[in-house]
Design an enzyme around this catalytic site. Structure first.
Site, PDB file in Angstrom:
ATOM      1  N   LYS A  77       0.855  -1.195   0.000  1.00 23.88           N
ATOM      2  CA  LYS A  77       0.000   0.000   0.000  1.00 23.88           C
ATOM      3  C   LYS A  77       0.888   1.242   0.000  1.00 23.88           C
ATOM      4  O   LYS A  77       1.907   1.274   0.710  1.00 23.88           O
ATOM      5  CB  LYS A  77      -0.892  -0.036   1.250  1.00 23.88           C
ATOM      6  N   SER A 152      -9.650   1.302   2.754  1.00 23.71           N
ATOM      7  CA  SER A 152      -8.823   2.090   1.866  1.00 23.71           C
ATOM      8  C   SER A 152      -7.723   1.307   1.151  1.00 23.71           C
ATOM      9  O   SER A 152      -7.161   1.799   0.167  1.00 23.71           O
ATOM     10  CB  SER A 152      -8.182   3.242   2.656  1.00 23.71           C
ATOM     11  N   SER A 176      -9.681  -1.003   7.006  1.00 23.15           N
ATOM     12  CA  SER A 176      -9.128  -0.825   5.656  1.00 23.15           C
ATOM     13  C   SER A 176      -8.388  -2.013   5.059  1.00 23.15           C
ATOM     14  O   SER A 176      -8.132  -2.023   3.863  1.00 23.15           O
ATOM     15  CB  SER A 176      -8.207   0.385   5.628  1.00 23.15           C
TER      16      SER A 176
HETATM   17  N1  GLN Z   1     -13.322   3.911   6.476  1.00 22.36           N
HETATM   18  C1  GLN Z   1     -12.498   4.237   7.586  1.00 22.36           C
HETATM   19  C2  GLN Z   1     -11.998   5.650   7.480  1.00 22.36           C
HETATM   20  O1  GLN Z   1     -12.247   6.242   6.501  1.00 22.36           O
HETATM   21  C3  GLN Z   1     -11.374   3.245   7.716  1.00 22.36           C
HETATM   22  C4  GLN Z   1     -10.135   3.612   7.016  1.00 22.36           C
HETATM   23  C5  GLN Z   1      -8.943   2.777   7.411  1.00 22.36           C
HETATM   24  O2  GLN Z   1      -9.054   1.739   8.046  1.00 22.36           O
HETATM   25  N2  GLN Z   1      -7.779   3.294   7.053  1.00 22.36           N
HETATM   26  O3  GLN Z   1     -11.391   6.188   8.347  1.00 22.36           O
END
Ligand code: GLN
Length: 481
Positions: A77, A152, A176
């Site tokens: 990532k 994400s 994410s």
């Molecule tokens: N959807 C969550 C957020 O937007 C989780 C994102 C994540 O785990 N990085 O913060």
């Protein structure tokens, strides 16, 4: 060359000479060339990968010591630093940022002769759950390219599903890793907080986030955990796992285990297909000798609100460094006074990051903190108490990873609040520091559904054993790509 093999199969085949690292890596690069225009899993691809694979083949031939990954192509990532490579966080703000050092997970995997095949697309600074907030355009779900792959760590999940690499590392602040794993049919792992060093991971909300693998099989996740977990002097939140072997006894089974079904996570609004997959998984676990019983975690209903309050606060503080003075893109100061200069610098942030920064300035501010930030911390500690209580009675907890199926790209992008609710089943593990895994379990309308298991802190090994047992009960159809 068959790219559809697991990490463990790859290691075996390279070791016994059936395949070479060079052939596998160059076929993988061909695959990326042929499918990634459609999928957009990658923000950059490692153009030195074939040379690196050749070096590993040379070491194998000459009988030198070779690391456990044997040149396995892994995607990373794009919020983890690889020395001398761009690390953009899918943001225009870091468009030209070249990392000056390796993240701890990267140096550990380098020592084991992994090849970083490319940097995976993501929501900007890991804020989002669809990958639509990438400043470089969304990734597409390989099961149906009209649909979001989740996020994400969407690029990570897509790259594994579409056979553009063998495994990937993502980061999980509120789901994410698990959410895109569930939407793309991968295994996705969020370890106990502190099990994996965050040194070199660009912070979003450091008090709750963890790096985690996305893989084709539960065994592959255990294999990678063996290589990347443990104490790190560069991250004082890491915990000593005494070199735990997560793979060795993974087939131990779940006979006699007590599993709590989290009532609030299979509530109204859960898609019927997700509901029936969950019920089916529960009966499979029972048939393997576990006992399952409903448990209530009352605080779950406040968890998403608490999560977004805490993460916005931490993000507001973490992202304050992107002011073009310490970090950020470069333009001269002439013609600006301080505030207008910073304001211009911040224009490089996309809409979601901007929203979070505004929220993150407001919720902990004087006069508001008691109403928002401190209240959110109370929810976090009450939720932790509740789950700790549950783990006195149960070995494991179960719930769907995400209550709904993947939706179409663009469908919810203008409605951030309804997007937030999709995180309802994943944020609890982050707020409480517990390990959680998403296991691919079913396919409905051609789109995957993941089942989530949670365990108590430092019970990662038992969690993987249970996930392995569940995984053995299913065989998903192939990705239609
Ligand atoms: N959807 C969550 C957020 O937007 C989780 C994102 C994540 O785990 N990085 O913060």
């Amino acid at each position: 060359m068959n790219l559809k093999i697991s990490a463990l199969e790859y290691v075996q085949q390279v070791q016994n000479g059936t395949i070479s690292a060079e052939d596998f890596v160059s076929t993988t690069l061909d695959r990326i060339k042929s499918v990634d225009d459609k999928l957009h899993a990658f923000l950059s691809v490692n153009d030195d990968a074939v040379n690196q694979a050749k070096e590993i083949d040379k070491k194998i031939k000459s009988g030198d010591k070779v690391g456990a990954c044997f040149g396995m192509p892994i995607s990373i990532k794009d919020n983890m630093c690889i020395k001398n490579s761009t690390t953009t966080c899918a943001s225009k703000m870091l468009e030209n940022f070249v990392a000056p050092y390796d993240a701890t997970v990267i140096s550990k995997l380098k020592q084991q002769d992994a090849i970083f095949i490319g940097k995976a697309n993501m929501d900007e600074f890991a804020m989002g759950l669809t990958t639509e907030f990438s400043a470089y355009g969304p990734s597409k779900n390989p099961w149906n390219t009209e649909y979001i792959p989740g996020g994400s760590s969407g690029g990570s999940a897509v790259s594994v599903s579409a056979f553009e690499c063998i495994a990937s590392l993502g980061s999980d602040t509120g789901g994410s890793v698990r959410n895109p794993a569930s939407f793309c049919g991968n295994v996705g792992y969020k370890p106990t907080y502190g099990l994996i060093s965050r040194f070199g991971l660009i912070s979003y909300a450091n008090s709750i986030e963890q790096i985690g693998p996305l893989t084709r099989t539960v065994k592959d996740t255990a294999f990678l955990l063996n290589l990347i977990t443990g104490l790190d002097p560069n991250d004082n939140t890491t915990v000593d796992n005494h070199n735990e072997d997560y793979l060795g006894e993974i087939e131990a089974g779940i006979e006699g285990k007590k599993i709590g079904i989290i009532k609030e996570m299979i509530a109204e609004g859960t898609d019927p297909a997700v509901m029936s997959a969950t019920k089916d998984a529960i009966s499979k676990l029972e048939s393997l000798g576990a006992t399952c019983e409903e448990v209530s975690l009352d605080m779950v209903k406040y968890s998403v609100a608490a999560y977004y309050t805490i993460t916005a606060t931490e993000a507001g503080s973490n992202l304050a460094r992107y002011d073009n003075l310490r970090y950020g893109y470069d333009f001269p100061v002439e013609g600006y006074e301080f505030n207008s200069y910073i304001e211009k610098a911040r224009k490089k942030f996309g809409p979601e990051v901007t929203r979070r920064m505004i929220l993150g300035g407001f919720v902990p501010s004087a006069g508001q903190a008691g109403k928002y930030f401190l209240k959110a911390l109370k929810v976090k500690s009450k939720l932790t108490k509740e789950i700790d209580e549950a783990f006195k009675k149960f070995d494991l907890l179960i719930a769907p990873t995400v209550p709904i199926l993947p939706f179409k790209i663009g469908e919810k992008i203008d409605d951030p609040v309804s997007l937030f609710l999709v995180d309802i089943n994943t944020v609890t593990a982050n707020l409480t520091g517990k390990p959680a895994i998403s296991v691919p379990y079913a396919v409905s309308n051609g789109l995957p559904i993941g089942i989530q298991l949670l365990a108590n802190s430092m019970n990662d090994k038992m969690l993987l054993q249970a996930a392995y047992a569940l995984e053995q009960t299913v065989k998903l159809p192939e990705v239609p790509l």
